[in-house]
Scaffold this motif. Structure first.
Motif, mmCIF file in Angstrom:
data_model
loop_
_atom_site.group_PDB
_atom_site.id
_atom_site.type_symbol
_atom_site.label_atom_id
_atom_site.label_comp_id
_atom_site.label_asym_id
_atom_site.label_seq_id
_atom_site.Cartn_x
_atom_site.Cartn_y
_atom_site.Cartn_z
ATOM 1 N N LYS A 33 0.839 -1.200 0.000
ATOM 2 C CA LYS A 33 0.000 0.000 0.000
ATOM 3 C C LYS A 33 0.874 1.251 0.000
ATOM 4 O O LYS A 33 0.644 2.185 -0.772
ATOM 5 N N GLU A 34 1.878 1.267 0.857
ATOM 6 C CA GLU A 34 2.779 2.415 0.912
ATOM 7 C C GLU A 34 3.515 2.589 -0.415
ATOM 8 O O GLU A 34 3.668 3.704 -0.914
ATOM 9 N N ASN A 35 3.938 1.478 -1.009
ATOM 10 C CA ASN A 35 4.628 1.524 -2.291
ATOM 11 C C ASN A 35 3.726 2.135 -3.366
ATOM 12 O O ASN A 35 4.166 2.971 -4.154
ATOM 13 N N THR A 36 2.472 1.731 -3.379
ATOM 14 C CA THR A 36 1.526 2.272 -4.357
ATOM 15 C C THR A 36 1.313 3.761 -4.134
ATOM 16 O O THR A 36 1.297 4.545 -5.085
ATOM 17 N N GLU A 37 1.156 4.149 -2.873
ATOM 18 C CA GLU A 37 0.978 5.567 -2.570
ATOM 19 C C GLU A 37 2.188 6.373 -3.028
ATOM 20 O O GLU A 37 2.047 7.462 -3.586
ATOM 21 N N LEU A 38 3.375 5.826 -2.815
ATOM 22 C CA LEU A 38 4.588 6.522 -3.240
ATOM 23 C C LEU A 38 4.688 6.589 -4.762
ATOM 24 O O LEU A 38 5.133 7.601 -5.312
ATOM 25 N N LYS A 39 4.262 5.523 -5.440
ATOM 26 C CA LYS A 39 4.263 5.546 -6.906
ATOM 27 C C LYS A 39 3.322 6.625 -7.427
ATOM 28 O O LYS A 39 3.664 7.355 -8.359
ATOM 29 N N ILE A 73 -1.884 2.398 -13.032
ATOM 30 C CA ILE A 73 -1.923 1.937 -11.639
ATOM 31 C C ILE A 73 -2.901 0.773 -11.509
ATOM 32 O O ILE A 73 -2.600 -0.246 -10.894
ATOM 33 N N TYR A 74 -4.082 0.933 -12.115
ATOM 34 C CA TYR A 74 -5.096 -0.125 -12.045
ATOM 35 C C TYR A 74 -4.595 -1.396 -12.729
ATOM 36 O O TYR A 74 -4.734 -2.498 -12.193
ATOM 37 N N ASP A 75 -3.981 -1.235 -13.905
ATOM 38 C CA ASP A 75 -3.466 -2.393 -14.640
ATOM 39 C C ASP A 75 -2.305 -3.070 -13.914
ATOM 40 O O ASP A 75 -2.021 -4.243 -14.149
ATOM 41 N N SER A 76 -1.636 -2.330 -13.024
ATOM 42 C CA SER A 76 -0.549 -2.909 -12.234
ATOM 43 C C SER A 76 -1.075 -3.766 -11.091
ATOM 44 O O SER A 76 -0.300 -4.383 -10.370
ATOM 45 N N MET A 83 -12.593 3.503 -1.980
ATOM 46 C CA MET A 83 -12.947 2.453 -1.020
ATOM 47 C C MET A 83 -11.717 1.626 -0.617
ATOM 48 O O MET A 83 -11.548 1.288 0.548
ATOM 49 N N TYR A 84 -10.892 1.281 -1.600
ATOM 50 C CA TYR A 84 -9.772 0.365 -1.358
ATOM 51 C C TYR A 84 -8.464 0.919 -1.900
ATOM 52 O O TYR A 84 -7.540 0.164 -2.188
ATOM 53 N N TYR A 85 -8.360 2.220 -2.040
ATOM 54 C CA TYR A 85 -7.223 2.851 -2.696
ATOM 55 C C TYR A 85 -5.884 2.295 -2.201
ATOM 56 O O TYR A 85 -5.627 2.222 -1.008
ATOM 57 N N GLY A 86 -5.066 1.889 -3.146
ATOM 58 C CA GLY A 86 -3.728 1.409 -2.829
ATOM 59 C C GLY A 86 -3.660 -0.052 -2.457
ATOM 60 O O GLY A 86 -2.579 -0.609 -2.377
#
Length: 114
Positions: A33-39, A73-76, A83-86
């Protein structure tokens, strides 16, 4: 040590391992989750830098870049919905909230063009 004691010891060890694995799984989800937020933050910062460096682009190009970022991001394999971001999506699993955002983004862009 008798067989019953060995079995009891094995059961205790398995329970401890199960707790450890569950803890590691939670830690891994937090890291993802943190990695996605940072991306996402990195992508947004790159876009801001490119906006500062480039001349003003038409709003249509900016919308397309935003849509492309969300789609990437979604395709990754990550949620882009509020609701479920990240959170990581299961492989092959679609999220109706995320897809709704992407559909509205596309439809909104088409309304502005027409």
């Amino acid at each position: 040590m008798d067989p019953f004691s060995q079995l009891s010891q094995l059961q205790q060890n398995l329970q401890a391992m199960t707790k450890t694995v569950a803890g590691l799984e939670n830690d891994m989800l937090e890291v993802l989750k943190e990695n996605t937020e940072l991306k996402v933050e990195n992508q947004l910062l790159r876009e801001k830098i490119s906006k500062l460096d480039a001349n003003k682009e038409p709003a249509e190009n900016k919308s397309q870049a935003g849509l492309k970022s969300l789609r990437n991001i979604y395709d990754s394999g990550y949620h882009i919905c509020n609701m479920y971001y990240g959170s990581h999506r299961e492989s092959g699993e679609d999220c109706m909230f995320c897809l709704d955002i992407l559909d509205n983004f596309v439809n909104h862009g088409q309304k502005n063009r027409g």
